[in-house]
Design an enzyme around this catalytic site. Structure first.
Site, mmCIF file in Angstrom:
data_model
loop_
_atom_site.group_PDB
_atom_site.id
_atom_site.type_symbol
_atom_site.label_atom_id
_atom_site.label_comp_id
_atom_site.label_asym_id
_atom_site.label_seq_id
_atom_site.Cartn_x
_atom_site.Cartn_y
_atom_site.Cartn_z
ATOM 1 N N LYS A 97 69.957 35.597 -89.877
ATOM 2 C CA LYS A 97 68.591 35.191 -89.521
ATOM 3 C C LYS A 97 68.270 35.451 -88.048
ATOM 4 O O LYS A 97 67.144 35.781 -87.724
ATOM 5 C CB LYS A 97 68.324 33.739 -89.912
ATOM 6 C CG LYS A 97 69.152 32.734 -89.182
ATOM 7 C CD LYS A 97 68.875 31.326 -89.682
ATOM 8 C CE LYS A 97 69.737 30.356 -88.925
ATOM 9 N NZ LYS A 97 70.350 29.345 -89.768
ATOM 10 N N ARG B 153 69.644 17.417 -92.442
ATOM 11 C CA ARG B 153 68.700 18.486 -92.773
ATOM 12 C C ARG B 153 68.768 18.611 -94.288
ATOM 13 O O ARG B 153 68.560 17.619 -94.973
ATOM 14 C CB ARG B 153 69.041 19.776 -92.009
ATOM 15 C CG ARG B 153 67.810 20.624 -91.726
ATOM 16 C CD ARG B 153 68.107 21.897 -90.979
ATOM 17 N NE ARG B 153 68.929 22.833 -91.762
ATOM 18 C CZ ARG B 153 69.279 24.043 -91.346
ATOM 19 N NH1 ARG B 153 68.928 24.455 -90.149
ATOM 20 N NH2 ARG B 153 70.010 24.845 -92.107
#
Ligand SMILES: *Cc1c(COP(=O)(O)O)cnc(C)c1O
Length: 361
Positions: free
Chosen positions: A36, A131
């Site tokens: 990413k 998360r």
């Protein structure tokens, strides 16, 4: 060469990927490369597969799509939380996805069935970083539902730490994941291929632990690209920390006062900056700013000071570097800066590797 640009040394990235794969493999952990931060760049993806990496992971479906059409020879894993609205594309472009919501898994199953495919999933477990992930007490019930879906194959459990809450991956956390994997396998008579313990932040745990347990996969981004572990940003022995450089060009160089004059209000980013009066000084402008890179994460190679930046200008104190208009300045980048520079369409990406010099790329 165009500026601003990011110079990518593919040889250094290859060295890092090989060294890390070898290191983690010494305790039977395979690594997948998380792309990413490089925005799905194909030259870099190809370099990773040449280094022997067989799985690439990204949080954007657009990047996985690019890998597919670029014929990157690797299994593709979608990390992050997959979107209900993207279920069809996920099944088409990802071999495996991370999951934590049954509604999404149901939709993936539906889409996979329509396409006549089997979609593999890794169930993410919350272990304290807060998360993504299901709470461990919901694991049994979730697995029971997943096993009813004929087009979904549960291939692993995973967890992600040190991202949102900054919680360290310790023996205790990793043992908990191993224990959950054992419990699920026994209870449901299945075999989990991947027990995915985390990201680059697992380095210290890996180096010091005496029991790897069931952990057999780590998802590694930052250490491959920047050569550091992300908890204390220490360099990992033998890795390159300078595979990427940001290069920007001097567009103005003048002697001016060191403090702004006039009635001061907010600047472009809603701050009211404070300056120290040093009398008149040399000031240079670099033609790059927040649209190109996270300026606060740049470390100059030369002895200069960054005084501040706006969208497309960075003002520096050139100190004794004898700059001229048109000169280029080089910077090392941290993770946030690399992410921004790779993502910005205004930053040219150039590749300086032995392959390029030898004309192979
Ligand atoms: C970003 C990310 C990684 C990779 O993290 P690095 O610190 O770059 O190694 C791994 N897993 C997940 C779920 C991620 O979002």
């Amino acid at each position: 060469m165009p500026t601003p640009r990011i110079e990518v040394d593919l040889t250094k990235i290859k060295d890092n990927a090989q060294a890390l794969a070898e290191l983690y493999h010494s305790k039977n952990i395979s690594i997948c490369a998380v792309t990413k931060v490089i925005c799905g760049n194909l030259s870099i993806a190809r370099t990773l597969t040449e280094a022997g990496i067989t799985m690439l992971a990204d949080s954007k479906i657009a990047n996985l799509k690019r890998f597919r059409s670029g014929q990157i020879d690797a299994e593709l894993l979608l990390i992050g939380t997959p979107l209900l609205s993207q279920a069809s594309e996920i099944v088409i472009y990802a071999d495996i996805s991370h999951n934590s919501e049954l509604v999404v898994i149901d939709e993936l199953a539906k889409q996979a069935k329509m396409l006549g495919k089997m979609h593999q999933i890794i169930l993410m477990i919350e272990l304290g970083d807060l998360r993504e992930g299901i709470m461990p007490e919901d694991l049994d019930a979730t697995v029971r539902e997943i096993l009813k879906l004929s087009s979904i194959k549960l291939v692993g459990l995973g967890t992600n730490l040190a991202c949102f809450g900054g919680i360290e991956p310790t023996d205790k956390k990793m043992d908990r994941l191993s224990q959950l994997a054992d419990e699920i396998e026994t209870k449901f008579h299945l075999h989990l291929e991947y027990i995915s313990g985390g990201n680059s932040a697992n380095y210290d745990w890996f180096k010091t632990t005496k029991h790897i347990g069931r952990i057999n996969q780590l998802r590694i981004g930052e250490s491959i690209f920047l050569g550091v572990e992300p908890l204390y940003r220490q360099r990992i022995p033998n890795l390159h920390t300078d595979a990427f450089s940001f290069v920007s060009e001097v567009s103005e160089l003048k002697t001016k006062p060191s403090i702004p004059y006039g009635i001061q209000a907010q600047n472009a980013f809603s701050h009211t900056p404070i300056f120290k009066d040093q009398g008149n000084m040399q000031r240079a402008i670099l033609a790059s700013g927040m649209q190109d890179v996270d300026v606060s994460g740049l470390a100059p190679e030369n002895d200069i000071n960054i005084l501040g930046s706006s969208s497309d200008h960075t003002v520096i104190d050139p100190k004794n570097t004898h700059l001229k208009v048109g000169d280029e300045l080089r910077f090392n980048l941290n993770y946030a800066s690399l992410l921004a520079a790779m993502t910005s369409p205004y930053v040219q990406k150039t590749f300086n590797s032995i392959y390029e010099r030898e004309g192979i790329l």
